[in-house]
Design a protein around this motif. Structure first.
Motif, PDB file in Angstrom:
ATOM      1  N   PRO A 163       0.846  -1.200   0.000  1.00  0.00           N
ATOM      2  CA  PRO A 163       0.000   0.000   0.000  1.00  0.00           C
ATOM      3  C   PRO A 163       0.883   1.253   0.000  1.00  0.00           C
ATOM      4  CG  PRO A 163      -0.658  -1.536   1.733  1.00  0.00           C
ATOM      5  CD  PRO A 163       0.646  -2.020   1.209  1.00  0.00           C
ATOM      6  N   VAL A 164       0.432   2.292  -0.685  1.00  0.00           N
ATOM      7  CA  VAL A 164       1.228   3.511  -0.801  1.00  0.00           C
ATOM      8  C   VAL A 164       0.397   4.715  -0.373  1.00  0.00           C
ATOM      9  CG1 VAL A 164       2.677   4.930  -2.287  1.00  0.00           C
ATOM     10  CG2 VAL A 164       2.427   2.483  -2.776  1.00  0.00           C
ATOM     11  N   ILE A 165       0.886   5.421   0.636  1.00  0.00           N
ATOM     12  CA  ILE A 165       0.294   6.674   1.094  1.00  0.00           C
ATOM     13  C   ILE A 165       1.163   7.814   0.583  1.00  0.00           C
ATOM     14  CG2 ILE A 165      -0.284   8.073   3.125  1.00  0.00           C
ATOM     15  CD1 ILE A 165      -0.637   5.429   4.669  1.00  0.00           C
ATOM     16  N   VAL A 166       0.533   8.849   0.042  1.00  0.00           N
ATOM     17  CA  VAL A 166       1.289   9.971  -0.522  1.00  0.00           C
ATOM     18  C   VAL A 166       0.838  11.264   0.147  1.00  0.00           C
ATOM     19  CG1 VAL A 166       2.015  11.180  -2.590  1.00  0.00           C
ATOM     20  CG2 VAL A 166       1.425   8.758  -2.724  1.00  0.00           C
ATOM     21  N   SER A 167       1.806  12.026   0.624  1.00  0.00           N
ATOM     22  CA  SER A 167       1.503  13.242   1.370  1.00  0.00           C
ATOM     23  C   SER A 167       2.351  14.393   0.835  1.00  0.00           C
ATOM     24  CB  SER A 167       1.798  13.004   2.859  1.00  0.00           C
ATOM     25  OG  SER A 167       1.520  14.153   3.626  1.00  0.00           O
ATOM     26  N   LEU A 168       1.680  15.430   0.352  1.00  0.00           N
ATOM     27  CA  LEU A 168       2.372  16.637  -0.099  1.00  0.00           C
ATOM     28  C   LEU A 168       2.494  17.618   1.062  1.00  0.00           C
ATOM     29  CD1 LEU A 168       0.642  17.271  -3.559  1.00  0.00           C
ATOM     30  CD2 LEU A 168       2.696  15.937  -3.066  1.00  0.00           C
TER      31      LEU A 168
END
Length: 784
Positions: A163-168
């Motif tokens: 699973p991949v979480i992406v946070s800017l």
């Protein structure tokens, strides 16, 4: 348990700041945190355990900077650092261990020198190692460049099953450092397959709430929020944060009430913050949201939503019937394409079609390059236009943002070839109403093909809001009886399928006189039938008149503001033709391939320094003003700077010895000892050079004595110091103290993500500059 399953019924609690905890436990200024995985493994494990005891479901492995750029020279490889870090995370007893992936620390093209493919390979190395080491998920965090983020996300999705979480990370103005807004970031990243999206770092929880609300409005996936403990400040010589744990937890819990599913802390937070977050999370169930489902495409800094809006797709980057474009493509030149992109954007296009299909060129390679060039000079989304699936994928992969793919059709073979690409990259797709039997003669026949496309797309997991149906325009000169069939088919598609429509309008007039007249009337009729996105020539006055008029009728142009502005007193503002472009305009528009030739032309009649003062400086002033107003963003600012850089090379080659000795002033720039981040410093260097200053770049991680010695030897009047990490602010202070102690009579400006006016005063600087543009303004005030 897979973290995706856990999220269905739980709020997921991450840990807080690793850096803050390491500093509290004695990490020395300038230490690379990742090396402590080997030198002090018990310390790293202890921090993980403290967070687990406080209630963290997830601990982030100590791998934030574990890429080849940042680990260079530290004595450990990427594989060694990540493997050890994940091992230490596992020893904490956490439910999940996340591989923590941060930015590379260098700008990716077109703003910088790092190729997209290079960034992808560096991230691939990290994520593959992380999965092999046993990480349960990947968190790509603190990202400010959407294009770099895409490289990281693709690397994770294509090479792992995690699973991949992406946070800017968003600034106080609601955009990332490179100009991405929350809606653009959310739509782009979830379309690329991120399992969760959101925000971390930069500012405190209350300040992040408006940003998180925008994310929640459009997020079809879980949303993560990891705020700082407010803003850093100095108390008794130490860095502290202004939001206490109770206030922090209360603010974050309000966002959990609105649907945030993943929470944690960033800079300044410790186990006390997480303990209170855990208590809040245990007292509530995940809140369901009702996000908007829209038909939308994006660039790196702009979202175009097609719902209830006329969206103009510029058609002019297409070699069909364009001799000059064909020649440019054969000669591997981009000046023609760049010019067409700029002209169409200025004329009112919302999206730019990019088609480079010639049989004698490498279309996949060329379309990737063309997409990058177009997005380097405009902020518009693109439509990747090709009949070759390999070229389609190449163009879409190179795109920053979410593009349109033009096109797929009703042929089974074509659907099988193109729809997997659409799904993989989360693009919007144009469906042409033709199949193995050609273009149906009737509206019902075209509708049947459209229905087949929509149903087949659904089998691939592509929703109907990501589909545009093209009912195909035939020529009135040869197939007059079928012109109305196109309009009738649009009505059927809108009424029965509920999808958006697109149409290449100008085909209707082929072979007839006064083509703009016929095109504009047909366009108006198509609008009446329900057309959403015409593909047309934005430089055509007649066509844009029809568009601007209809935008008043369909309530898109509220209060007819744009219409009145264009047509008051019968003075249309529409650009009907493109004339001679000045060097100043070339710089403003970022035409870096064309500018050098223009400089050579000017130098035949104009002294070199006059060219600089009359063209370079005024153009950069215009660009700087637009940047400060938020009308353009860092990519466009850098493109103009690159244009000046290319032009300066011509100037330098032409100057005589006397001219070459002239300089507006000498400036040192350096990233301080212990800090390896040099993005902001590099931008300041380029802009200062553009304005005629002689810049001595000492690089990054610069020893204090090097700064002092160079300033003494070169008789420097202005020094610019940069730092990105709070841990290196002390070194900035020590550097400035050494400069003062050496008795040097120079001014010192400081900048960097962690700095502010208070920090500048603490380290003893004369000035604080928030970005490269302000460094130029300061230099202008000093060197008079």
């Amino acid at each position: 348990m897979d973290v995706r399953e856990y999220l269905k019924d739980h709020i997921l609690v991450f840990d807080g700041a690793m850096g803050t905890m390491l500093q509290n436990k004695g990490m020395q200024v300038g230490d690379l945190p990742e090396t402590l995985n080997f030198t002090h493994p018990e310390l790293v494990t202890e921090i993980h355990r403290e967070y687990v005891e406080a209630g963290s479901d997830v601990v982030s492995a100590n791998t934030f900077q574990a890429n080849e750029f940042k680990l260079h020279g530290c004595g450990y490889t990427v594989e060694q650092v990540i493997t050890q870090a994940v091992k230490l995370g596992k020893q904490s007893g956490a439910k999940f261990v996340a591989l923590d992936v941060g930015p590379l620390g260098q700008l990716v093209e077109p703003m910088g020198t790092v190729k997209f493919e290079t960034a992808y390979e560096l991230f691939r190395q990290q994520v593959v190692t992380g999965e092999r080491a046993g990480a349960d998920l990947i968190i790509i965090e603190t990202m400010s460049d959407l294009y770099e983020t895409k490289a990281a996300l693709l690397a994770a999705k294509e090479n792992t099953s995690l699973p991949v979480i992406v946070s800017l990370t968003y600034q106080g103005d609601g955009r990332t450092f490179t100009g991405t807004d929350p809606i653009t970031g959310t739509i782009t990243l979830q379309s690329l397959g991120a399992d969760a999206v959101g925000v971390n770092c930069s500012i405190g929880p209350d300040d992040l709430i408006p940003i998180v609300e925008q994310i929640l409005t459009y997020a079809q996936v879980p949303v993560i929020m990891q705020a700082n403990a407010g803003l850093p400040k100095i108390e008794d010589g130490k860095t502290v944060y202004d939001v206490h744990a109770e206030e922090f937890a209360e603010a974050v819990s309000r966002m959990m009430d609105r649907g945030v599913r993943i929470v944690g802390g960033c800079c300044g937070t410790d186990p006390d913050y997480i303990r209170l977050l855990r208590k809040k999370a245990d007292g509530m169930k995940p809140v369901a949201t009702n996000p908007k489902r829209v038909t939308a495409v994006t660039s790196g800094t702009r979202t175009v939503v097609l719902d209830r809006c006329v969206t103009v797709i510029g058609e002019r980057i297409n070699p069909t019937g364009k001799k000059r474009l064909k020649e440019a493509l054969r000669e591997n030149r981009m000046d023609y394409i760049v010019g067409e992109a700029i002209n169409q954007a200025n004329a009112g296009a919302d999206v730019l079609d990019v088609n480079v299909g010639l049989p004698e060129i490498d279309e996949p390679a060329m379309i990737a390059r063309a997409v990058k060039e177009v997005q380097g000079v405009t902020n518009l989304p693109v439509q990747v236009d090709s009949s070759d699936p390999a070229a389609i994928e190449s163009g879409v992969r190179a795109c920053n943002g979410r593009p349109i793919i033009n096109s797929v059709n009703g042929k089974a073979e074509n659907l099988a070839a193109v729809l997997p690409i659409v799904k993989k990259y989360g693009a919007v797709v144009v469906g042409l109403t033709l199949d193995e039997d050609g273009i149906p003669a009737t509206a019902e026949g075209r509708f049947a093909v459209a229905k087949r496309i929509v149903e087949t797309a659904a089998e691939y997991g592509i929703p109907k809001e990501d589909i545009l149906i093209d009912c195909l325009t035939l020529t009135a000169s040869a197939q007059q009886e079928q012109v109305l069939a196109t309009l009738d088919a649009i009505k059927l598609v809108k009424e029965r399928l509920g999808v958006k429509t697109v149409l290449g309008v100008s085909n209707v007039s082929f072979g007839l006189p006064s083509r703009p007249l016929l095109n504009s009337v047909f366009l108006a009729a198509a609008f009446g039938a329900g057309l959403d996105a015409p593909i047309l020539n934005p430089l055509s006055k007649e066509m844009m008149d029809a568009v601007n008029t209809f935008r008043v009728i369909n309530y898109q142009d509220r209060d007819a503001v744009r219409y009145i502005d264009r047509y008051a007193n019968a003075q249309p503002a529409q650009q009907a033709a493109v004339g001679e472009i000045s060097l100043k305009e070339m710089i403003v528009q970022g035409r870096k391939e064309e500018a050098p030739a223009k400089v050579r032309e000017l130098l035949q009649t104009t002294p070199a320094l006059e060219v600089i003062d009359s063209h370079f400086v005024p153009a950069l002033d215009i660009v700087g003003q637009r940047y400060e107003k938020g009308e353009i963003f860092l990519p466009q600012l850098m493109q103009s700077a690159e244009t000046v850089k290319a032009s300066f090379e011509v100037i330098k080659a032409s100057m005589d010895a006397g001219e070459k000795t002239q300089s507006k002033g000498r400036v040192i720039v350096a990233t301080v000892l212990g800090d390896i981040h040099d993005i902001g410093k590099n931008i300041a260097k380029m802009l200062l050079e553009n304005y005629g200053y002689d810049v001595i770049d000492l690089g990054k991680d610069v020893p204090i004595e090097t700064v002092v010695q160079t300033a003494k030897e070169q008789d420097i009047q202005l020094i610019g110091l940069s730092a990105l990490m709070t841990t290196t602010v002390k070194n900035m202070k020590d550097t400035i103290s050494a400069i003062r102690g050496a008795g040097l009579n120079c001014k010192i400006m400081v900048g960097g993500a962690v700095l502010n006016e208070e920090y500048a005063e603490f380290v003893g600087a004369d000035f604080y500059v928030k970005d490269g543009r302000e460094s130029v303004e300061l230099a202008q005030s000093i060197f008079r």
